[in-house]
Design an enzyme around this catalytic site. Structure first.
Site, mmCIF file in Angstrom:
data_model
loop_
_atom_site.group_PDB
_atom_site.id
_atom_site.type_symbol
_atom_site.label_atom_id
_atom_site.label_comp_id
_atom_site.label_asym_id
_atom_site.label_seq_id
_atom_site.Cartn_x
_atom_site.Cartn_y
_atom_site.Cartn_z
ATOM 1 N N TYR A 145 0.851 -1.197 0.000
ATOM 2 C CA TYR A 145 0.000 0.000 0.000
ATOM 3 C C TYR A 145 0.886 1.247 0.000
ATOM 4 O O TYR A 145 1.641 1.482 0.936
ATOM 5 C CB TYR A 145 -0.950 0.027 1.207
ATOM 6 C CG TYR A 145 -1.980 -1.097 1.231
ATOM 7 C CD1 TYR A 145 -2.201 -1.908 0.121
ATOM 8 C CD2 TYR A 145 -2.740 -1.348 2.362
ATOM 9 C CE1 TYR A 145 -3.144 -2.928 0.143
ATOM 10 C CE2 TYR A 145 -3.691 -2.366 2.387
ATOM 11 C CZ TYR A 145 -3.877 -3.154 1.273
ATOM 12 O OH TYR A 145 -4.815 -4.165 1.307
ATOM 13 N N SER A 149 -13.548 -4.291 1.343
ATOM 14 C CA SER A 149 -14.516 -3.512 0.548
ATOM 15 C C SER A 149 -15.972 -3.859 0.892
ATOM 16 O O SER A 149 -16.780 -4.122 -0.004
ATOM 17 C CB SER A 149 -14.264 -3.679 -0.954
ATOM 18 O OG SER A 149 -12.958 -3.263 -1.287
ATOM 19 N N PRO A 150 -16.334 -3.835 2.179
ATOM 20 C CA PRO A 150 -17.710 -4.212 2.563
ATOM 21 C C PRO A 150 -18.760 -3.250 2.016
ATOM 22 O O PRO A 150 -19.915 -3.644 1.862
ATOM 23 C CB PRO A 150 -17.675 -4.179 4.101
ATOM 24 C CG PRO A 150 -16.527 -3.287 4.448
ATOM 25 C CD PRO A 150 -15.513 -3.497 3.366
ATOM 26 N N LYS A 172 -23.794 7.162 -2.720
ATOM 27 C CA LYS A 172 -23.372 8.525 -3.100
ATOM 28 C C LYS A 172 -23.049 8.662 -4.583
ATOM 29 O O LYS A 172 -22.961 9.784 -5.090
ATOM 30 C CB LYS A 172 -22.201 8.997 -2.243
ATOM 31 C CG LYS A 172 -20.873 8.309 -2.499
ATOM 32 C CD LYS A 172 -19.823 8.907 -1.565
ATOM 33 C CE LYS A 172 -18.476 8.254 -1.733
ATOM 34 N NZ LYS A 172 -17.490 8.825 -0.808
ATOM 35 N N GLY A 195 -12.660 1.019 4.965
ATOM 36 C CA GLY A 195 -11.712 2.069 4.607
ATOM 37 C C GLY A 195 -12.414 3.404 4.825
ATOM 38 O O GLY A 195 -13.639 3.461 4.927
ATOM 39 N N GLN A 254 -16.734 9.077 8.346
ATOM 40 C CA GLN A 254 -17.099 7.805 7.692
ATOM 41 C C GLN A 254 -16.835 6.640 8.640
ATOM 42 O O GLN A 254 -17.606 5.678 8.680
ATOM 43 C CB GLN A 254 -16.287 7.624 6.404
ATOM 44 C CG GLN A 254 -16.596 8.674 5.344
ATOM 45 C CD GLN A 254 -15.661 8.554 4.135
ATOM 46 O OE1 GLN A 254 -14.636 7.881 4.187
ATOM 47 N NE2 GLN A 254 -16.009 9.234 3.059
ATOM 48 N N ASN A 289 -19.760 4.059 9.762
ATOM 49 C CA ASN A 289 -19.746 2.637 9.407
ATOM 50 C C ASN A 289 -19.512 1.726 10.609
ATOM 51 O O ASN A 289 -20.032 0.607 10.655
ATOM 52 C CB ASN A 289 -18.676 2.370 8.343
ATOM 53 C CG ASN A 289 -18.916 3.207 7.094
ATOM 54 O OD1 ASN A 289 -19.990 3.753 6.906
ATOM 55 N ND2 ASN A 289 -17.907 3.306 6.253
HETATM 56 N N1 LIG Z 1 -6.570 -8.122 0.437
HETATM 57 C C1 LIG Z 1 -6.809 -7.348 -0.583
HETATM 58 O O1 LIG Z 1 -6.472 -7.656 -1.727
HETATM 59 C C2 LIG Z 1 -7.516 -6.045 -0.335
HETATM 60 C C3 LIG Z 1 -8.034 -5.301 -1.405
HETATM 61 C C4 LIG Z 1 -8.719 -4.123 -1.109
HETATM 62 C C5 LIG Z 1 -8.860 -3.707 0.210
HETATM 63 N N2 LIG Z 1 -8.320 -4.446 1.229
HETATM 64 C C6 LIG Z 1 -8.422 -4.032 2.651
HETATM 65 O O2 LIG Z 1 -9.754 -3.647 2.952
HETATM 66 C C7 LIG Z 1 -9.766 -2.293 3.400
HETATM 67 C C8 LIG Z 1 -11.053 -1.642 3.032
HETATM 68 O O3 LIG Z 1 -11.230 -1.639 1.625
HETATM 69 P P1 LIG Z 1 -12.032 -0.455 0.958
HETATM 70 O O4 LIG Z 1 -11.377 0.845 1.284
HETATM 71 O O5 LIG Z 1 -12.279 -0.793 -0.453
HETATM 72 O O6 LIG Z 1 -13.417 -0.567 1.811
HETATM 73 P P2 LIG Z 1 -14.819 0.114 1.779
HETATM 74 O O7 LIG Z 1 -15.141 0.330 3.227
HETATM 75 O O8 LIG Z 1 -15.762 -0.691 0.949
HETATM 76 O O9 LIG Z 1 -14.631 1.546 1.046
HETATM 77 C C9 LIG Z 1 -14.038 2.620 1.720
HETATM 78 C C10 LIG Z 1 -14.215 3.916 0.977
HETATM 79 O O10 LIG Z 1 -15.608 4.225 0.772
HETATM 80 C C11 LIG Z 1 -15.853 5.612 1.021
HETATM 81 N N3 LIG Z 1 -16.720 5.683 2.235
HETATM 82 C C12 LIG Z 1 -16.590 4.963 3.367
HETATM 83 N N4 LIG Z 1 -17.553 5.244 4.241
HETATM 84 C C13 LIG Z 1 -18.336 6.164 3.659
HETATM 85 C C14 LIG Z 1 -19.501 6.837 4.090
HETATM 86 N N5 LIG Z 1 -20.055 6.574 5.279
HETATM 87 N N6 LIG Z 1 -20.067 7.747 3.234
HETATM 88 C C15 LIG Z 1 -19.524 7.978 2.019
HETATM 89 N N7 LIG Z 1 -18.405 7.364 1.562
HETATM 90 C C16 LIG Z 1 -17.813 6.462 2.377
HETATM 91 C C17 LIG Z 1 -14.504 6.241 1.280
HETATM 92 O O11 LIG Z 1 -13.941 6.678 0.026
HETATM 93 P P3 LIG Z 1 -14.044 8.186 -0.534
HETATM 94 O O12 LIG Z 1 -14.414 9.094 0.605
HETATM 95 O O13 LIG Z 1 -12.704 8.447 -1.101
HETATM 96 O O14 LIG Z 1 -15.097 8.121 -1.601
HETATM 97 C C18 LIG Z 1 -13.678 5.078 1.785
HETATM 98 O O15 LIG Z 1 -12.292 5.243 1.628
HETATM 99 C C19 LIG Z 1 -8.503 -1.696 2.783
HETATM 100 O O16 LIG Z 1 -8.068 -0.545 3.434
HETATM 101 C C20 LIG Z 1 -7.544 -2.835 2.950
HETATM 102 O O17 LIG Z 1 -7.092 -2.892 4.285
HETATM 103 C C21 LIG Z 1 -7.678 -5.602 0.961
#
Ligand SMILES: NC(=O)c1ccc[n+]([C@@H]2O[C@H](COP(=O)([O-])OP(=O)(O)OC[C@H]3O[C@@H](n4cnc5c(N)ncnc54)[C@H](OP(=O)(O)O)[C@@H]3O)[C@@H](O)[C@H]2O)c1
Length: 332
Positions: free
Chosen positions: A54, A206-207, A216, A284, A290, A294
C-alpha cells in the site's frame, strides 16, 4: 464494538477492522489519516489492516505513526506480502527470501516487533507451497508473527495449504481476506464452505464496495468531488461497480436502510457481518465521520425479510461466480 474469534483460532478481533489501502500515504494527507485511525480507536476498533504494497510502504509508516503510544498488546495489526516491492525478480511473490525480507521491512515501517496476522496477499504459482508455509512457520516460531492467513485464495488452494501444513507439522492458516459485499459474493459457493471445514474465518474487504453501497454515486451523474472514483488510483479499482444499472439498484436500497434505522454504510457493513464465517469487516475511510458512521454497524442484526428484500432489489447485479476469485497466473 463487538468482537469475534478469528476462525477457530484463539485470536479475538474487532467486528470492524480499519484498513488503509488507497488512503494512507496516497489519497489523503497524514492529518486526515491520523484522524481516521483516532476515530477507529474511539469506536473501539482494535484490528488494523495494511500491506507492504500500500503506497509502497508509506501506508504502513503512516499507520505505525498513528498508532504510536497505543498499548501494543491491545491491538491486532495485520499486514501482507506478495505484490512487488521493488524492481527485482525476488522483490515479490511468496518465496522464502521475499517473505523474510518483507516481514522485516513491515515491522520496521510499522514500528512494532510483531504482527498479529501475516497474510499471503495472493497465491504464488511460481513458488512451492511447502516453501511458503515453511517460511511463514519460521516467522511464527521466531515470534515475529502470531498467526498466518491468506487473501483471495481459492477453496482448493486453502484446502491444499491446510493438508500440507498438517502433513509437515507446520502452523496452519487461520484466515482468508476476500472481497465480500452485497454486490460481490464470489466466496459464498466454495471458499466459505471450505473455510468452515478448515476452521478459517473471513476478514472481508470492501464491505461497502469502495463507497458505492453508500448510494453517493448516482446513475447518470458525475462522481462526487473528492470521492474515490475521482482519485487516480482508486478510480481504476472502483470502476467495476460504476454502471448505471448497479447504481440504480443501490438507490432503491435507500428506503430499506431508512426503515431499518441505519445509514446506507451501516446497512452494507451489517450485511457482511450476518455471515457467521466473517470474523471482521475491514472498512476504509477518507474522513473520520465515515469511520464513525460505518463502525456503528457492529452488533446490528438484519432480519430475514430485510435480507430477502435486498436480494430482490439487487437481483442479477450480484456477482456470485467462484472463478472471480483469482490470483495472477505469473508473479506481477
Ligand atoms: N486483500 C486485498 O487484496 C484487499 C483489497 C482491497 C482492500 N483491502 C483491505 O480492505 C480495506 C477496506 O477496503 P475499501 O477501502 O475498499 O473498503 P470500503 O469500506 O468498501 O470503502 C471505503 C471507501 O468508501 C468511502 N466511504 C466509506 N464510508 C463512507 C460513508 N459513510 N459515506 C460515504 N463514503 C464512504 C470512502 O472513500 P471516498 O471518501 O474516497 O469516496 C472510503 O475510503 C482496505 O483498506 C484494505 O485494508 C484488501
Amino acid at each position: 464494538m463487538e468482537f469475534r474469534h478469528l476462525g477457530n483460532s484463539g485470536l479475538v478481533v474487532s467486528e470492524i477492522a480499519y484498513g488503509n489501502w488507497i488512503t494512507h500515504g496516497s489519497q489523503i494527507e497524514e492529518e486526515a489519516a491520523t484522524a481516521c485511525v483516532r476515530a477507529a480507536l474511539d469506536e473501539g476498533v482494535t484490528s488494523f489492516d495494511t500491506a507492504d504494497v500500500y503506497a509502497q510502504g508509506r501506508a504502513e509508516e503512516v499507520l505505525g505513526r498513528a498508532l504510536k503510544g497505543e498499548r501494543r498488546d491491545g491491538l491486532e495489526i495485520f499486514s501482507k506480502v506478495y505484490w512487488p516491492m521493488g524492481p527485482g525478480k525476488n522483490d515479490r511473490g511468496l518465496s522464502r527470501k521475499h517473505i523474510v525480507r518483507s516481514c522485516e521491512d513491515s515491522l520496521r515501517r510499522l514500528g512494532t516487533d510483531y504482527l498479529d496476522l501475516y497474510q499471503a496477499h495472493r497465491f504464488d504459482y511460481e513458488t512451492p507451497l511447502e516453501e511458503t508455509l515453511r517460511a511463514f512457520d519460521d516467522l511464527v516460531r521466531q515470534g515475529k508473527v502470531c498467526y498466518i492467513g491468506v487473501s483471495e485464495w481459492r477453496a482448493e488452494e486453502i484446502e491444499r495449504a491446510l493438508k500440507l501444513a498438517e502433513e509437515m507439522g507446520l502452523d496452519r492458516i487461520v484466515s482468508n481476506q476476500p472481497q465480500y459485499n452485497m454486490l460481490w459474493r464470489a466466496i459464498e459457493p466454495e471458499v466459505v464452505p471450505a473455510s468452515r471445514r478448515g476452521g478459517l474465518g473471513q476478514i472481508v474487504f470492501s464491505p461497502i464496495a469502495q463507497g458505492v453501497l453508500t448510494g453517493k454515486y448516482r446513475p447518470g451523474q458525475d462522481a462526487p468531488a473528492g470521492s474515490r472514483a475521482t482519485d487516480e488510483t482508486g478510480g481504476r479499482f472502483i470502476s467495476r461497480f460504476l454502471q448505471d444499472d448497479v447504481l440504480e439498484r443501490v438507490q432503491r436500497l435507500v428506503p430499506l436502510a431508512e426503515e431499518a434505522g441505519m445509514s446506507m454504510g451501516q446497512l452494507a457493513v451489517a450485511w457482511v457481518l450476518q455471515n457467521d464465517n466473517v470474523s471482521s469487516a475491514i472498512i476504509g475511510a477518507s474522513r473520520p465521520e465515515q469511520v464513525h458512521d460505518n463502525a456503528a454497524a457492529a452488533g446490528k442484526r438484519l432480519d430475514d425479510d430485510l435480507m430477502r428484500s435486498i436480494d430482490e432489489i439487487l437481483g442479477d447485479a450480484v456477482r456470485r461466480d467462484p472463478s472471480l476469485t483469482v490470483s495472477p497466473a505469473e508473479r506481477p
